[in-house]
Each structure stands twice: as C-alpha cells, then as structure tokens.
Design an enzyme around this catalytic site. Structure first.
Site, PDB file in Angstrom:
ATOM      1  N   ARG A  93       7.380  -1.878  80.965  1.00 29.55           N
ATOM      2  CA  ARG A  93       8.389  -2.386  80.046  1.00 29.55           C
ATOM      3  C   ARG A  93       8.516  -3.892  80.279  1.00 29.55           C
ATOM      4  NH1 ARG A  93      14.594  -2.892  81.221  1.00 29.55           N
ATOM      5  NH2 ARG A  93      15.337  -3.679  79.221  1.00 29.55           N
ATOM      6  N   ASP A 150      10.479  -4.677  74.634  1.00 27.21           N
ATOM      7  CA  ASP A 150      11.825  -4.337  74.174  1.00 27.21           C
ATOM      8  C   ASP A 150      12.155  -4.990  72.836  1.00 27.21           C
ATOM      9  OD1 ASP A 150      13.171  -2.479  75.637  1.00 27.21           O
ATOM     10  OD2 ASP A 150      14.173  -3.888  76.959  1.00 27.21           O
ATOM     11  N   ASP A 283      31.233  -2.621  87.738  1.00 23.31           N
ATOM     12  CA  ASP A 283      31.156  -1.175  87.519  1.00 23.31           C
ATOM     13  C   ASP A 283      32.440  -0.684  86.849  1.00 23.31           C
ATOM     14  OD1 ASP A 283      31.015   1.589  87.634  1.00 23.31           O
ATOM     15  OD2 ASP A 283      30.135   1.624  89.645  1.00 23.31           O
ATOM     16  N   GLY A 333      27.340   4.412  78.549  1.00 24.50           N
ATOM     17  CA  GLY A 333      27.479   5.135  77.287  1.00 24.50           C
ATOM     18  C   GLY A 333      27.403   6.638  77.451  1.00 24.50           C
ATOM     19  N   HIS A 335      28.033   8.403  80.341  1.00 28.35           N
ATOM     20  CA  HIS A 335      28.834   9.025  81.397  1.00 28.35           C
ATOM     21  C   HIS A 335      30.286   8.571  81.475  1.00 28.35           C
ATOM     22  CE1 HIS A 335      25.157  10.789  82.882  1.00 28.35           C
ATOM     23  NE2 HIS A 335      24.601   9.593  82.960  1.00 28.35           N
ATOM     24  N   GLU A 382      13.468   5.642  78.007  1.00 25.72           N
ATOM     25  CA  GLU A 382      12.601   4.485  77.806  1.00 25.72           C
ATOM     26  C   GLU A 382      11.218   4.703  78.411  1.00 25.72           C
ATOM     27  OE1 GLU A 382      15.457   0.659  78.113  1.00 25.72           O
ATOM     28  OE2 GLU A 382      15.839   2.195  79.637  1.00 25.72           O
TER      29      GLU A 382
END
EC number: 2.7.2.1
Length: 404
Positions: A93, A150, A283, A333, A335, A382
């Site tokens: 990636r 990406d 976080d 998104g 969790h 991904e």
C-alpha cells in the site's frame, strides 16, 4: 506441495500490517489471508505479532530504525516459518501516487524514484512504504514488488472537485485534490454492492475513522467527493493531525510565532487533532472515559471531532442531493458506538434513525427499520484489495505475454 502466495505490506505512520494470501490460478484471492500480523510503534521498541502468537517487543537498538527492524523480522518469518509457501509477489500500500499513477504498478528503480519525489505530500506514510519496497526488493530478489495506491480510487472525482482555488498553473504542476484511503473505500464499494445491491448504488457517504480519517461521497459506488485533498493532512480533525485549517493560521505561526518548517510540520501532523485539543490522548476511548469523569478538555476534543465530521458529512450530503446510506469503517468507525451515536444524532433531518441496541453491539446494520437512511458498520479489508489488484495486474501481464 508448496503453495504460491502473495505478501501484502501496509507500512503506515505508526505500524506495519502484513498478510499472506494464497495466489489462485484464476480469479481473485480468498478474502481471508493464510497468515497475518502487525508491528506497532511502542514506547521503547516495536511490538510485533505473527498470527495468533503472543505479541513480543523488539527493543530499539542504538542507531537502528525500528520499522526496518520490524520489516527484517517479517522477512525472516516469511522464510523460516512459512516454508510451505512460494512467494510470487509482494504488494505494498502506497499512500500517494500523484498525478502519474492511477493503477497498480510493478516497482523498478525509476518508479521508486518518482514515488520518493511525492514524499512531501504524505510525509508520515510515503517514506515507510518506500523503505519497505526498497528493503524487500533486496531481500526477495527477483520477486515483483507492486505498488497499489490510496489515491487511485479517487481518480473518478469530477474536475471541479479536483481543482483547488489557486492559479491554474499549479494544477498543471500537480497541486490538486487527490483523496486518500482509497483501498478502504474500494473494498467498501465491493462489500456494499454484494450485500445491499441497488441501494448501495445510490447516494452513499463512507466514514473511514481511525488515527487518520476521511469521508468519501459515492454515487454508483464511485468516488465523487472526499474530504482529504492535496495531502493526508486535509479534511477531518484526526488523532494527531489538524485537518482543514485556515491558511492564515499557518502563516501566523510562521511569520508571527517564527516557527521553523520542521516545528510547524510537527505541530500539524503530530501535535494537533484529538491529542492537541485534549492535551491528553489521540485515542477516543481514553477521551470518552476522561469526559465521563468531567474532564473539560477531553469533552472539547470529542465535541470538536464529532462537530467537524457532522459539518463535512452535511456538505457531502448536499453535493449528493440527499443520502441513502451512511457507512462507518476502520478502527474508530467500527468500534466506537458512542461517537457513531453523536454523529448520527445530527442527521435526524435527513431521516437517520439509529437502533441503539444494534449500535451498542457494533452490528452490521445499526439503523432502525423505519430509518430513511441505512446506517452500516462495515469492516474494511485494505490488504485484500491490495492482493486482488496486484494479482489482477500480474495475471493480465501473463495473458499479454501468452498472446504475443
């Protein structure tokens, strides 16, 4: 009997994810990898995990780049622990393909040099990806190294979405909106079509929320607008990145506060976002706990984070002319039910009606049956997109050679 396989490397800003997929003779690989793991930047080294084995710490050695140490561990693991596999290619990636690369490409010295010139556009990610390519080109001599980008998914953006309000000569030099997290959005385009069919072909907003974050507006499952632009610093407020910022504030920091280019970059990329506003953490889980105990700055950070997402979602809904589906993906998104609830609560006017129990359980569909907008939690993949696109490229080359 040895199995032909493909290794996928996703070298990010603070981690290296890796996965091994079986290489089918025809068609696409299975979505579940044969093996997988992750190396994460820790306080005094790199915490690395192979499959279900316990995580172990690779302590930093003087003068040694910890990510290169992790990559060497991955190479050794592939050679020593997977003798039943024959490595046919490595897919990487790469965050930025610039204006030149819109499809997967086999990396040679020329391609590697061209991609290095794009490093200023993605300074947190591009160096790690390209270092991984260079190291694995040496470690697995003769094995094709394939870059998947990406930015590629967003090449369908309309021209006026690509333009920036600068003198047009800069557009011709590559200063334009590119968009990022394309591998994640490309996977969603596949998964949503399989599950929801024609409804997913309508007006969709996907929210890729983790340390970095962006939104993508899709029509017919193609990107028509996105919040990240020229660089991965743009758009939503993120874990440590500021997102969209008045350029006058940047000039002020340079001209009045006399920050160096390096110091400014450190603030914008590493000391802003949730971490900067809260002064505590990037976080959301930690900030939610601190907010519940009455911490005002944790509250401000979370409120601004949700506000910026709602503001950008509203703009994308306006561009789409309404909304049929809202999709949450990636670590936050997938969790963080509390943040999904705050975001969705702002879109009752669009017909969003959340099912609280389904949302709390991180169910696949978290909207109420009566909701005009289907709200979905869709885990991203991904690594599989990278493997699929690399294998498709090499199968096409084989067919071309066979037909010559």
């Amino acid at each position: 009997m040895r199995t032909l396989a493909l290794l996928v490397i996703n070298a990010g800003s603070s981690s290296v994810k890796f996965a091994v997929f079986a290489w089918p003779a025809h068609g696409d690989p299975q979505r579940q990898p044969l093996h997988e793991g992750e190396a994460i930047d820790a306080a005094n080294g790199i915490a690395i995990r192979f499959d279900a084995a316990p995580e172990r710490l690779l302590q930093n050695a003087p003068g040694e780049d910890p990510f290169r140490r992790a990559l060497r561990e991955i190479v050794d693991w592939t050679r020593e622990r997977l003798p039943h596999l024959t490595l046919g290619a490595v897919a990487h990636r790469v965050v930025h393909g610039g204006a030149q690369y819109a499809a997967p490409v086999i990396v040679d010295a020329g391609v590697l040099g061209a991609l290095r010139r794009l490093t200023p556009l993605a300074p947190l990610h591009q160096p790690h990806s390209l270092d991984a390519i260079a190291l694995l080109r040496t470690a697995f001599a003769g094995v094709p190294q394939i870059a998947v980008f990406d930015t590629a998914f967003h090449r369908t953006l309309p021209h006026n979405e690509q333009l920036l309000p600068l003198p047009h000569a800069w557009f011709d030099k590559g200063v334009r909106r590119y968009g990022f997290y394309g591998l994640s959005y490309e996977y969603l385009s596949v998964a949503l079509d399989e599950t929801f069919g024609s409804r997913a072909q309508g007006r969709v907003i996907a929210a890729h929320l983790r340390g970095g974050a962006s939104l993508c507006a899709m029509r017919a499952l193609r990107s028509v607008a996105t919040t990240m632009g020229f660089s991965a610093l743009d758009g939503l407020m993120m874990g440590t990145r500021c997102g969209t910022l008045d350029p006058g504030a940047v000039l002020h920091l340079l001209d009045v506060e006399h920050l160096s280019h390096e110091a400014l970059g450190r603030i914008l990329y590493h000391e802003s976002g949730l971490k900067g506003v809260s002064g505590i953490s990037s976080d959301p889980r930690e900030l939610l706990a601190r907010e519940a105990s009455g911490d005002a700055r944790a509250h401000d950070a979370l409120a601004l984070y949700a506000h910026r997402i709602v503001r950008e979602m509203g703009a994308l809904a306006a561009l789409l002319g309404g909304l049929d589906m809202l999709v949450f993906t990636a670590g936050i998104g997938e969790h963080c039910a509390a943040l999904r609830e705050r975001i969705c609560a702002a879109f009752g006017w669009l017909g969003v009606e959340l099912d609280p129990a389904a949302n709390a359980a991180n169910a696949h569909v978290i909207s109420h049956a009566s909701s005009a907008v289907t709200v979905v939690v869709e885990p991203t993949n991904e690594a599989w997109i990278a493997a699929r696109d690399a294998i498709r490229l090499l199968h096409a080359r084989q067919r071309h050679v066979a037909g010559m």
